[in-house]
Design a protein around this motif. Structure first.
Motif, PDB file in Angstrom:
ATOM      1  N   SER A 241       9.539  20.890  70.737  1.00  0.00           N
ATOM      2  CA  SER A 241       8.536  21.951  70.805  1.00  0.00           C
ATOM      3  C   SER A 241       7.664  21.805  72.049  1.00  0.00           C
ATOM      4  CB  SER A 241       7.666  21.923  69.548  1.00  0.00           C
ATOM      5  OG  SER A 241       6.651  22.896  69.614  1.00  0.00           O
ATOM      6  N   MET A 242       7.252  20.561  72.346  1.00  0.00           N
ATOM      7  CA  MET A 242       6.413  20.328  73.529  1.00  0.00           C
ATOM      8  C   MET A 242       7.169  20.686  74.806  1.00  0.00           C
ATOM      9  SD  MET A 242       3.423  19.160  72.508  1.00  0.00           S
ATOM     10  CE  MET A 242       2.709  18.211  73.845  1.00  0.00           C
ATOM     11  N   VAL A 243       8.436  20.298  74.881  1.00  0.00           N
ATOM     12  CA  VAL A 243       9.232  20.594  76.078  1.00  0.00           C
ATOM     13  C   VAL A 243       9.457  22.097  76.208  1.00  0.00           C
ATOM     14  CG1 VAL A 243      11.483  20.294  77.196  1.00  0.00           C
ATOM     15  CG2 VAL A 243      10.346  18.334  76.110  1.00  0.00           C
ATOM     16  N   SER A 244       9.767  22.763  75.105  1.00  0.00           N
ATOM     17  CA  SER A 244      10.055  24.193  75.175  1.00  0.00           C
ATOM     18  C   SER A 244       8.835  25.003  75.591  1.00  0.00           C
ATOM     19  CB  SER A 244      10.569  24.689  73.820  1.00  0.00           C
ATOM     20  OG  SER A 244       9.558  24.640  72.839  1.00  0.00           O
ATOM     21  N   ASN A 245       7.657  24.423  75.397  1.00  0.00           N
ATOM     22  CA  ASN A 245       6.422  25.099  75.805  1.00  0.00           C
ATOM     23  C   ASN A 245       5.911  24.635  77.165  1.00  0.00           C
ATOM     24  OD1 ASN A 245       5.204  26.979  73.566  1.00  0.00           O
ATOM     25  ND2 ASN A 245       6.139  25.262  72.484  1.00  0.00           N
ATOM     26  N   GLY A 246       6.777  23.902  77.904  1.00  0.00           N
ATOM     27  CA  GLY A 246       6.469  23.564  79.275  1.00  0.00           C
ATOM     28  C   GLY A 246       5.599  22.348  79.499  1.00  0.00           C
ATOM     29  N   HIS A 247       5.503  21.451  78.495  1.00  0.00           N
ATOM     30  CA  HIS A 247       4.597  20.314  78.618  1.00  0.00           C
ATOM     31  C   HIS A 247       5.259  19.048  79.124  1.00  0.00           C
ATOM     32  CE1 HIS A 247       1.415  22.608  76.796  1.00  0.00           C
ATOM     33  NE2 HIS A 247       2.171  22.868  75.743  1.00  0.00           N
ATOM     34  N   GLY A 248       6.523  19.119  79.530  1.00  0.00           N
ATOM     35  CA  GLY A 248       7.178  17.942  80.073  1.00  0.00           C
ATOM     36  C   GLY A 248       8.673  17.996  79.868  1.00  0.00           C
TER      37      GLY A 248
END
Length: 304
Positions: A241-248
């Motif tokens: 979820s974090m990656v899909s929202n551009g956070h890393g």
């Protein structure tokens, strides 16, 4: 050695074998609830009856099983080991009854306790359980989702809390002592990052704690481009979820990427990429039971 000494040693050897199932149930209840009063309430007994039973069990075993205190009952090392064995003995007695009743029908009825980590529970077990219950409608799967960290799912099996565990095992992560198992699938790790990012390796790392093999740890240590994690989550779903929202970016195994959203991109890590071995573990005494064999057969079928 005189006759009295010989008789005493023989009695010591057989005393633990004289433990009755109800004593094992009381032992497990105290271990589970960390208290005599709570165990008594759960079993419908008086506290004095529970205390008396535990004292008798300690006398037969020849070891102190619980430290008593104001905060309840804390298992000693001997107590933890005894409770694990007690759970497994009680489960084997249940299996004896179920297998005997189902022998004429060629099937079995009753619960099948499964411990699995999150991505397996989401993406591997459902199809296997659908096949299992279609062929054996009397089997009632009970799934416990456990973090694959430390003892993980194999620990649930070793402690008698599960009949089968879906665990990370393999050549560099052997099956724990006292259990048996085999690999079901090898899944590669991949670099996961926001779709279209021009330099994904420059992104901060999003990670989570999980068991992994020694090769994966060694491979990770050789990669100078992997930074320390700036975001550390509880499970792989939060990482995705974090990656899909551009956070890393993240490095994740294939099973965790099942059904990944279009907002992420998956990049191969090359021929020397690490892999994760996912397999089953069970106890030697349950390995030949109808329910366990049936589940393993369906797990293999859905990964074929």
């Amino acid at each position: 050695m005189d006759a009295a000494e010989t008789a005493g040693k023989a009695a010591g050897k057989t005393a633990a074998a004289d433990l009755a199932p109800h004593e094992l149930r009381i032992l497990v209840a105290v271990d589970d609830r960390r208290g005599f009063s709570a165990a008594a309430q759960a079993l419908g007994l008086t506290q004095s009856a529970v205390s008396h039973s535990i004292r008798g069990t300690e006398r037969k075993v020849g070891a102190v099983l619980f430290e008593r205190g104001r905060k309840g009952a804390t298992p000693t090392a001997a107590g933890a080991a005894a409770a694990a064995h007690a759970r497994r003995v009680l489960r084997l007695l249940d299996t004896l009854v179920a297998e005997a009743r189902g022998a004429d029908r060629g099937t079995v009825e009753g619960p099948l306790r499964i411990a699995a980590f999150r991505s397996v529970a989401l993406h591997l077990l459902p199809a296997a359980l659908e096949r299992l219950t279609a062929r054996h409608p009397g089997i009632r799967p009970e799934v416990r989702v456990v973090r694959e960290l430390g003892a993980g799912t194999a620990g649930e099996v070793a402690e008698g809390r599960a009949d089968v565990g879906i665990a990370t095992i393999g050549g560099t992560s052997p099956v724990p002592a006292g259990l048996i198992g085999d690999v079901l699938l090898e899944e590669p790790y991949a670099l996961v990052h926001p779709a279209g990012h021009p330099d994904p390796r420059s992104l901060p790392l999003v990670d989570w704690h999980e068991n992994c093999g020694s090769y994966t740890r060694e491979w990770w240590g050789r990669q100078d481009w992997i930074p320390e994690a700036t975001v550390l989550t509880e499970d792989d779903g939060a990482v995705l979820s974090m990656v899909s929202n551009g956070h890393g970016m993240a490095i994740m195994p294939a099973l965790s990427l099942t059904g990944a959203p279009d907002t992420i991109e998956i990049t191969d890590l090359g021929t020397e990429r690490p892999t994760r071995s996912v397999g089953y573990v069970t106890t030697p005494e349950l390995a030949s039971s109808t329910a366990v064999r049936a589940l393993i057969r369906e797990l293999r079928a859905v990964r074929a």
